[in-house]
Design an enzyme around this catalytic site. Structure first.
Site, PDB file in Angstrom:
ATOM      1  N   HIS A 269       1.249  -1.531  -0.014  1.00 20.92           N
ATOM      2  CA  HIS A 269      -0.068  -0.220  -0.187  1.00 20.92           C
ATOM      3  C   HIS A 269       0.601   1.020  -0.095  1.00 20.92           C
ATOM      4  O   HIS A 269       0.161   1.819   0.706  1.00 20.92           O
ATOM      5  CB  HIS A 269      -1.438   0.458   1.240  1.00 20.92           C
ATOM      6  CG  HIS A 269      -1.770  -1.494   1.093  1.00 20.92           C
ATOM      7  ND1 HIS A 269      -3.309  -0.540   0.253  1.00 20.92           N
ATOM      8  CD2 HIS A 269      -2.099  -1.654   1.680  1.00 20.92           C
ATOM      9  CE1 HIS A 269      -3.989  -1.190   0.559  1.00 20.92           C
ATOM     10  NE2 HIS A 269      -2.894  -3.201   1.355  1.00 20.92           N
ATOM     11  N   ASP A 332      -0.930  -5.068   5.381  1.00 25.13           N
ATOM     12  CA  ASP A 332      -1.861  -6.256   5.278  1.00 25.13           C
ATOM     13  C   ASP A 332      -1.404  -5.792   3.995  1.00 25.13           C
ATOM     14  O   ASP A 332      -0.719  -5.289   3.141  1.00 25.13           O
ATOM     15  CB  ASP A 332      -2.835  -5.191   5.402  1.00 25.13           C
ATOM     16  CG  ASP A 332      -3.573  -4.405   5.092  1.00 25.13           C
ATOM     17  OD1 ASP A 332      -2.567  -3.118   5.053  1.00 25.13           O
ATOM     18  OD2 ASP A 332      -4.380  -3.391   4.235  1.00 25.13           O
ATOM     19  N   GLU A 333      -1.956  -7.064   3.130  1.00 26.30           N
ATOM     20  CA  GLU A 333      -2.233  -7.241   1.906  1.00 26.30           C
ATOM     21  C   GLU A 333      -0.728  -6.914   1.449  1.00 26.30           C
ATOM     22  O   GLU A 333      -0.633  -6.311  -0.270  1.00 26.30           O
ATOM     23  CB  GLU A 333      -3.470  -6.687   1.025  1.00 26.30           C
ATOM     24  CG  GLU A 333      -5.195  -6.316   1.519  1.00 26.30           C
ATOM     25  CD  GLU A 333      -5.890  -6.040   1.624  1.00 26.30           C
ATOM     26  OE1 GLU A 333      -7.170  -6.188   1.177  1.00 26.30           O
ATOM     27  OE2 GLU A 333      -5.306  -4.398   0.915  1.00 26.30           O
ATOM     28  N   ALA A 334       0.263  -7.366   1.842  1.00 26.98           N
ATOM     29  CA  ALA A 334       1.762  -7.198   1.211  1.00 26.98           C
ATOM     30  C   ALA A 334       1.502  -8.350  -0.135  1.00 26.98           C
ATOM     31  O   ALA A 334       2.996  -8.757   0.527  1.00 26.98           O
ATOM     32  CB  ALA A 334       2.700  -7.231   2.235  1.00 26.98           C
TER      33      ALA A 334
END
Length: 524
Positions: A269, A332-334
């Site tokens: 992100h 998150d969401e790496a």
């Protein structure tokens, strides 16, 4: 489903939401008819203990005054500020009055309070100003709904007699506002702070960076805002907070006994940062700014030392501006990193936050990096049987605290149903009953009450552009999460709650707060 934004005409709204619907007695589930009567039984979050005094009421009048201990003067002025616009009364503050605030009762802990209403006086007692402030939020719900108006109203201003003793189940009751996908200015954030304070929320998590925008000035890395803050989802102008702006948000939140938790999301992100500084990319090439809503494609370069110098300097500046104990590292969401790279990054990144004196909070993916305690793992999953939920339970077993915000229960940007105009539905539809119908201490196997730090209601802003949008998504669901965080588990009862929640509608209308008229609630 119909959305009623803040501009919805007051006369039309009053026709729809004219009378108040009361809730039943503590822990009970009465019908709306049986529950009609004292506003003592309508409070959200429901208090720990309520004792009514039938036939007794206090009348707030033009000669009323607020008497407070000197250390409670700030809460007294806040209370006066709540009551003066609608009543038109002077309501002077000092050491004597018929509305009394006393710091002489620590029996209900840091945030608890006692409220007693007789025909002659209203007395709030607590051990701290925070406790008194929470009591004020209850007191304002005991007054007629028009007390929330910014314009003079005819009154009268009765308060039902009785006594309330109250304290929170969990010490951490949070909301989150994503200012990265769409930027929200200082006044908009203050408006949201005032709205969440009504329901005894005491932390506001600000998502300050993402692929679409960097929203806080970093003096040592100025292009983060000059370039990275220059746009938002859909290609709008974006924006950012100067450090003075951020300090004002922190100050204003503190005046409402709310602690700011800033988030700088890494290693993923991060497109706004990568676009601002080419050297943060592994290939040394800055990508273009991004205004879409896909996730998982960006990452700081795990193998470059500059990534950790960048993080140290950014976190250092933000930590110096943030008096609260927490700093959120995201995590998150790496998807652009392997598990090995992710763990390597966190092994170097997490000590940086601790070195700046902050307790680390991260989305639940970072549990696989086995963060050193004290640490907070924020669970956002939708399936308690998912392997990542087992990692959260393992973190709890190691002594980490778990902040509960399952997306299919507490994410306020999820659509109510298929007809909702705003929001997304990747976690499913979240109606009011879904938001209320879970227990934070029983949601995940292996994460019991002793491991739960509290609850959080995030609101992501891929589709939300202004305060009116925030309000129709947060209300009426935010009070549901607030009650789960504050009230004893034994009091959680859907039939009682839905009646009490519907009775809040005239208050929201009087205050100019937009909301969604869920068909699950018996609107007055």
């Amino acid at each position: 489903m119909n959305h009623f934004p803040i501009e919805f005409p007051r006369r039309a709204a009053m026709a729809l939401f004219g009378g108040a619907v009361a809730a039943g007695a503590l822990g009970a589930a009465p019908s709306a008819r049986a529950a009609q009567g004292s506003r003592m039984q309508q409070v959200i979050p429901v208090p720990e203990s309520v004792r009514e005094a039938p036939g007794v009421r206090f009348e707030l009048g033009p000669d009323s005054a607020i008497g407070a201990d000197p250390a409670a003067a700030g809460v007294a002025e806040y209370l006066a500020g709540v009551l003066r616009p609608a009543t038109g009364y002077a309501l002077p503050t000092g050491e004597r009055g018929d509305l009394v605030l006393r710091l002489d009762d620590a029996g209900l802990g840091q945030a608890g309070y006692r409220l007693e209403v007789t025909a002659e006086t209203v007395t709030l007692r607590a051990g701290t100003p925070e406790g008194l402030f929470n009591g004020v939020q209850t007191l304002r719900q005991l007054l007629p709904p028009q007390i929330e108006s910014a314009d003079p109203q005819p009154g009268p201003w009765p308060i039902p007699g009785g006594a309330i003793a109250d304290r929170p189940r969990f010490g951490h009751r949070a909301a989150m506002l994503d200012v990265a996908r769409h930027f929200f200015g200082v006044e908009q954030v203050k408006r949201y702070i005032d709205q969440i304070a009504r329901y005894k929320i005491n932390f506001l998590h600000l998502h300050l960076s993402d692929d679409q925008g960097w929203r806080i000035e970093i003096e040592s890395w100025p292009r983060l805002t000059e370039h990275g803050g220059s746009t938002e989802v859909g290609g709008g102008p974006g924006g950012f907070y100067t450090q003075q702006d951020y300090a004002e948000i922190v100050r204003y939140a503190a005046s409402r006994h709310i602690t700011i938790v800033p988030e700088i999301d890494v290693p993923g992100h991060t497109n706004a940062a990568l676009s601002s500084y080419a050297e943060l990319n592994c290939d040394g090439v800055a990508p273009p700014l991004y205004t879409g809503i896909e996730v998982g494609f960006s990452s700081l370069c795990v193998d470059k030392d500059i990534s950790y110098r960048f993080l140290d300097e950014v976190i250092g500046e933000i930590a110096a501006l943030t008096p609260g104990p927490y700093l959120h590292i995201g995590g998150d969401e790496a998807d652009a990193t392997t598990d090995e790279q992710y763990r390597a990054f966190m092994r170097r990144a997490l000590p940086i936050l601790r070195a700046h004196g902050k307790t680390v909070v991260g989305w639940h993916e970072y549990a696989k990096a086995t963060p050193q305690n004290p640490a907070v793992v924020q669970y956002w999953g939708t399936d308690p049987a998912d392997p990542e939920a087992a990692e959260v339970a393992a973190a709890a077993a190691r002594g980490s605290k778990i902040l509960m915000s399952p997306a299919n229960r507490s994410y306020l940007d999820m659509k109510y149903d298929e007809s909702t105009e705003l929001g997304l539905n990747w976690a499913g539809y979240v109606e009011v009953a879904d938001a209320y119908g879970w227990d934070p201490a029983a949601h995940l196997q292996g994460v019991g009450e002793e491991s739960v730090l509290g609850v959080e209601a995030p609101i992501w802003t891929e589709t939300l552009e202004n305060s009116a949008h925030l309000e129709v998504m947060a209300f009426p669901r935010l009070p549901a999460i607030a009650e789960l965080g504050w009230s004893p588990a034994a009091t959680h009862d859907w039939e009682s709650f839905r009646a009490r929640l519907a009775a809040q509608a005239p208050r929201w209308e009087a205050a100019g707060i937009g909301f969604t008229r869920s068909p699950q609630l018996p609107w007055p």
